[in-house]
Design a protein around this motif. Structure first.
Motif, mmCIF file in Angstrom:
data_model
loop_
_atom_site.group_PDB
_atom_site.id
_atom_site.type_symbol
_atom_site.label_atom_id
_atom_site.label_comp_id
_atom_site.label_asym_id
_atom_site.label_seq_id
_atom_site.Cartn_x
_atom_site.Cartn_y
_atom_site.Cartn_z
ATOM 1 N N TYR A 6 31.837 37.659 23.168
ATOM 2 C CA TYR A 6 30.893 37.106 22.191
ATOM 3 C C TYR A 6 29.590 37.887 22.173
ATOM 4 O O TYR A 6 29.230 38.583 23.134
ATOM 5 N N THR A 7 28.907 37.773 21.073
ATOM 6 C CA THR A 7 27.501 38.124 20.953
ATOM 7 C C THR A 7 26.791 36.898 20.390
ATOM 8 O O THR A 7 27.424 36.029 19.783
ATOM 9 N N TYR A 8 25.490 36.813 20.599
ATOM 10 C CA TYR A 8 24.774 35.658 20.057
ATOM 11 C C TYR A 8 23.363 36.070 19.659
ATOM 12 O O TYR A 8 22.830 37.081 20.130
ATOM 13 N N ARG A 9 22.783 35.259 18.774
ATOM 14 C CA ARG A 9 21.423 35.531 18.323
ATOM 15 C C ARG A 9 20.777 34.231 17.875
ATOM 16 O O ARG A 9 21.466 33.297 17.431
ATOM 17 N N LYS A 10 19.462 34.191 17.986
ATOM 18 C CA LYS A 10 18.700 33.063 17.487
ATOM 19 C C LYS A 10 18.504 33.234 15.992
ATOM 20 O O LYS A 10 18.117 34.295 15.521
ATOM 21 N N MET A 11 18.798 32.192 15.239
ATOM 22 C CA MET A 11 18.727 32.273 13.787
ATOM 23 C C MET A 11 17.412 31.692 13.285
ATOM 24 O O MET A 11 16.901 30.716 13.827
ATOM 25 N N GLU A 12 16.888 32.276 12.254
ATOM 26 C CA GLU A 12 15.692 31.744 11.625
ATOM 27 C C GLU A 12 16.046 30.494 10.819
ATOM 28 O O GLU A 12 17.175 30.320 10.380
ATOM 29 N N ASP A 13 15.074 29.619 10.657
ATOM 30 C CA ASP A 13 15.277 28.497 9.748
ATOM 31 C C ASP A 13 15.449 29.033 8.337
ATOM 32 O O ASP A 13 14.706 29.910 7.895
ATOM 33 N N LYS A 14 16.440 28.520 7.632
ATOM 34 C CA LYS A 14 16.691 29.014 6.280
ATOM 35 C C LYS A 14 17.364 27.932 5.450
ATOM 36 O O LYS A 14 17.680 26.860 5.954
ATOM 37 N N ASN A 15 17.592 28.214 4.213
ATOM 38 C CA ASN A 15 18.295 27.298 3.322
ATOM 39 C C ASN A 15 19.779 27.395 3.610
ATOM 40 O O ASN A 15 20.476 28.273 3.111
ATOM 41 N N TRP A 16 20.281 26.460 4.415
ATOM 42 C CA TRP A 16 21.689 26.539 4.804
ATOM 43 C C TRP A 16 22.613 26.265 3.634
ATOM 44 O O TRP A 16 23.760 26.707 3.618
ATOM 45 N N ASN A 17 22.137 25.538 2.647
ATOM 46 C CA ASN A 17 22.965 25.326 1.460
ATOM 47 C C ASN A 17 23.305 26.659 0.790
ATOM 48 O O ASN A 17 24.426 26.892 0.342
ATOM 49 N N GLU A 18 22.319 27.552 0.727
ATOM 50 C CA GLU A 18 22.573 28.868 0.151
ATOM 51 C C GLU A 18 23.567 29.649 0.985
ATOM 52 O O GLU A 18 24.394 30.401 0.468
#
Length: 279
Positions: free
Chosen positions: A69-81
């Motif tokens: 696996y690889t992993y990363r912290k995601m920014e807050d975003k419009n998950w609907n999009e």
């Protein structure tokens, strides 16, 4: 809410391995899973993130295979999009039910059209367990029956139950994001008889129900089954999913310990939904 994205690469990349991986990761806080060409992308809230737990799951993995696996912290975003661009396609069941989102164009007429804007909540109908639960609801007489949906996610099951005549309906999820998304989806579908609560089985009190739905995971079901039975009316039904066919014996044993009677199970790709009655 911020999420950590894990990209799991699986060898072999088959349905059995990826389903088991998703189920086990769900038990340590992961909420959403997307099949990819190399394995599974999985998302866990930052508040539940534990690399140690991920490594322990992989160290104890019950099926032979190689998972990296690889992993990363995601920014807050419009998950609907994000769902619109990448993942969410309409779900159609037997020309009766269509689960779609605001960015879809639906052809044909359906008795139960359900508008879901999923964001990061689990329950768009794509997973086998959600489909199993929906198929069970489509077969049942719910008119005038009180219903509880534990671990409601997007509230798609609660919404379908309400459309089929269940009333009143209570839907509970421990995740704040799911709770807010469930409220939005109930509003989008014009459903006014769903009481939404944020929390877990500790919220269950004096109110009782004719039907209880619990699509969670094996460990939580075993932990909370007594609480479910305590609020289930006599002759009421408890329908549980989120586990595999091989888990039925341990689920059934706990249910029978709590005075529940096994009725039947349904299956898709080794995932099951099991129905019990409190006689």
């Amino acid at each position: 809410m911020q999420y950590i994205e894990f990209q799991f690469s699986c060898e072999p990349n088959n349905e059995t391995l990826t389903d088991v991986l998703s189920a086990l990761m769900g038990e340590i806080g992961f909420e959403t899973f997307v099949q990819t060409e190399t394995g599974v992308d999985a998302y866990v809230p930052l508040s539940a993130f534990s690399l140690e737990k991920v490594d322990q799951v992989l160290s104890d993995f019950p099926i032979e295979g190689k998972i990296t696996y690889t992993y990363r912290k995601m920014e807050d975003k419009n998950w609907n999009e994000e769902w619109e661009k990448n993942y969410f396609q309409p779900v159609i069941i037997d020309d009766l039910l269509c689960i779609y989102s605001s960015f879809h164009t639906i052809e044909g007429e359906f008795k139960y059209p359900i508008l879901i804007d999923p964001k990061m909540s689990f329950g768009t109908g794509h997973h086998q367990t959600t489909e199993l639960m929906m198929r069970e609801l489509l077969k049942m007489d719910l008119q005038g029956k009180s219903l509880l949906d534990m671990g409601c996610g997007t509230a798609v099951l609660a919404i379908l139950a309400s459309m089929r005549g269940a009333s009143p309906v209570t839907a509970i999820d421990i995740d704040e994001w799911a709770y807010r998304n469930a409220m939005e989806n109930a509003r989008l579908n014009g459903i006014g008889n769903i009481r939404l609560l944020e929390g877990g089985a500790e919220l269950l009190g004096d109110e009782s129900y004719d039907v209880i739905l619990a699509n969670i995971n094996r460990n939580i079901l075993l932990q909370d089954m007594l609480a479910y039975r305590q609020v289930l009316n006599r002759s009421g039904l408890l329908i549980m999913s989120g586990f595999y066919k091989e888990d039925i014996p341990v689920i059934r044993a706990e249910a029978e310990t709590q005075g529940l009677t096994y009725l039947h199970f349904v299956e898709i790709d080794q995932w099951v939904a099991v129905t019990f009655c409190y006689q």
